[in-house]
Design an enzyme around this catalytic site. Structure first.
Site: not given
Lengths: 284, 284, 284, 284
Positions: C201, C227-229
């Site tokens: 995040g 998100l960011d995964a």
């Protein structure tokens, strides 16, 4: 964030009371120390320190600090330098044909990672004039061959004076600077494309490839009249494998070179590097 | 090489003259400072310092240093610790079933990398008794289940007192130490087998494998009552690839764990770690 | 150095004879394999391979390779991609206000580290238009607020089609791309300024500073709607200390971000990344 | 996890069809390839490969694999080695006075990181006999002086035969092994305590300290009759600073030495190292 500071870089024979004397000098004049670091080289019997304090509230005017500190330093047989954080140093970047370190240094200066100006680029080739123009920096093409080296170095020196240069950065200049030149202008930082002292001299990536090393490096150092043997400021490395051809070593090395050179230049500009003998103390 | 030294670790609200006052205290009593390092946390308004000086030639006897320094520290509202380099700290190593960190710590202690004694090993399993015997160290097997945790921790605490322990090292203990225990014995260093705060809790290598990270890490920290959230002393990492199965991560991680834990323990034993808030200043 | 090559990236259920069948296909048509690498995921029962061979002397014309290989791939239930090394992919770089990754990508493309074109830069801010102009690249300013996200993404998508874009590189774009967008254009590489999964995040450097980590990192990954995964392509780290303020983490992190992103983009362009599940196999 | 495997390490002049021919040989006999990796050295015109397949279900009995493959290898002018994963190699560790690599190798063997036996330790000093006894390994003290080197090497060779040794590991042996010895027993891995080719020969840490490098390294290589110039298997480095005295370099170096040596030994034991010319291909 922080108001202007003064920095003392001091080396002197080790003895009791050094920290106290220096700290008292600053405290007695109302200074607030924001960073103090020190190192004792027991072999050499040397005390080496870097002290930085805020000028805000310091009672001595700037031009009286040096004479006042001199009175303390002399009986201690100390060598010292005084710097102010708001002095904007002037850098001449010397290049040959490769542009990666040049671009990087200019980008960092524009991004305010360096508190410095870059008024001039000097090169033995015309290739990078276009970069200089792109960023509106003067470019001087001074071709060098064996026969004209002495007179061309005289021209280079003249340019350094004309542009009021404080620091020369050899950003892949690929030429040997003569001992005579260095005597006249000693503030020169070089980037060497190997993990010194491995692969001194020309073509280090080819030599690294031949030797079959599993790691390559880059080294930034002050220039002395011994080739690639000056005091080392910073080094870093990257892993390679049998899959990497010479051209891959060169490509991976470029990423190292620009980061290692930039770190060294930044440390120098922040007066964090103290040279003694053929070594450096880097007060990070 | 160096005669015994004293070390002060100090944190106090930032103000002018701190370096001078502390250095003067040492100089006035004939001490020779061999290392002084300092850090200012501007956000917290905190001055943090570590000063080490030779006791040889220092005029104050050891037992008067603390009261004498207290007179200086109190008006500065300073928190401080005084340590002597020839104090041999006593370590209890707590283990579960894995022996790599245990072996490593014992080897380093034998190799004099640590100025410490290891009189006792405590474990919730009997497996590593054989190692303890090999190196002639007492071994206490204290099995822990949910139901008996409180009384077993009482036994552990009793052992720490009996063996006059200064520091507990959780060398892959794999159990959570209760908040009540930590209050009673706060000097505990743990090694966590991930690059915290990634992969808090159990099975970090499995989680790392699942996530497909290209680098794994290990983290050594002081234990607090928040799981894996205490002040970090040291971290390091190693590259992995898709070829590495979970068992390869575990194997590569072991090499990290023992080095990271050993560095943290050594820094602690040399009084180089100053905790403030949930962070550390490591004076290297 | 090497004439044009074809590359097959293949994943299929593991079974005997896969290497032989694929190698025979190439050999039977006169191809010379210059690199073959393979990985078996035993947990998933998957065979994953990358094979590259010289087109020079290969008997099948380019447009017949895919249908011919399909006849082999179908009975194996293989998923596969075919690429040619002289295909010049077209990249759209998306930025916000920071220029370091943008400069770096452009420099590498100019230096021929990437065999790609960069015809367009898209941004939610006007700030970097000047960089685009400096390098003669089209710049589209598409400001995004919560209320207009859907219609602005439609515009972005239109631009990708108009410029015939193969790959979107989020070079510090600092905006979340919607799941709907990703479905329509899935080839997106992002650089996240932390060692994922630590500090998912916003504001990872602030979080890293708060946590007091001793190492920071950067992660390049394919974008998914988590998100960011997304699948991680490349990560790297750099050591920090208590001396580093948030702004130092940001500065040090920039050097990481640009190198990690560049490596990921280069690996992708060379068809060395095979995504399966939420992981990558990187055939280096 | 995996049943016994066979591994072929092959180098031969590059030509079309090599992968196909080798893969077909395995497939035709019912073998399941679990890892195949390959490298082409374009300068040398050499194809180098490592192929590992499961013996489970392979139709050729073990003793017929070599003659059968020879029929394929000969027309290709290939040099090759065949290994079986369940062959337990026998290691002789040679040491001098330092115990860190010795302890580490023994620990890894006990921890099953190495599929090998360590039946004997040979040393020119008696110091580490106690370690050998602790782990129940034979210890032979063979003191070496200039005058008796030849006859002592004869004794060493005899011991290698007597103990049926496959690999000699110089774990800080600190003696030069003669060219004659190496001819008779060429499988020798050494750990050199520098980042070769920097600091060849004796006292590399002292030389590194003198030179003021910012990074030190360790190198594991096969021993040839050129001092510290044999094919490099693995290298690694660690950062140092002006604060590190020679003894700190030695201490930090020890951590490198044991990890680098262990990695090299493990790669060798897994038949992942292919030597050609004075280089290695490491199939990881």
């Amino acid at each position: 964030m922080i108001s202007p500071t003064a920095t003392l870089l001091i080396s002197c024979p080790d003895q009791r009371g050094l920290v106290a004397k220096i700290a008292n000098f600053i405290y007695a004049n109302g200074g607030n120390i924001i960073q103090a670091d020190q190192h004792t080289d027991f072999t050499a019997g040397l005390f080496l320190t870097r002290i930085e304090w805020q000028l805000d509230g310091f009672n001595l005017p700037r031009d009286l600090i040096a004479p006042a500190f001199n009175a303390i330093a002399q009986p201690l047989q100390a060598k010292w330098e005084l710097h102010f954080s708001d002095t904007v140093q002037r850098i001449a970047i010397w290049v040959s044909r490769q542009d990666h370190c040049l671009f990087d240094l200019i980008w960092r200066q524009r991004a305010k990672e360096f508190a410095a100006q870059i008024p001039v680029i000097i090169s033995n080739h015309p290739d990078l004039k276009v970069v200089a123009e792109q960023f509106d920096i003067d470019y001087h093409h001074i071709p060098i061959i064996k026969e004209n080296k002495q007179e061309q170095e005289a021209k280079q020196l003249e340019l350094l004076q004309q542009y009021k240069i404080d620091l020369v950065v050899l950003a892949k200049y690929m030429q040997i600077v003569s001992g005579e030149f260095i005597v006249k202008f000693p503030q020169i930082i070089n980037i060497h494309h190997s993990f010194l002292p491995a692969f001194v001299g020309a073509n280090p990536y080819h030599k690294a490839f031949e030797r079959g090393v599993k790691i390559i490096g880059a080294t930034s150092h002050y220039v002395t009249d011994h080739l690639d043997a000056g005091p080392i400021i910073e080094q870093d490395v990257v892993r390679v494998s049998h899959r990497d051809e010479v051209e891959d070593l060169i490509r991976k090395g470029k990423d190292l070179e620009r980061v290692v050179l930039a770190r060294a230049v930044r440390l120098h500009l922040q007066n964090r590097v103290l040279v003694y003998g053929n070594k450096t103390v880097v007060f990070e």
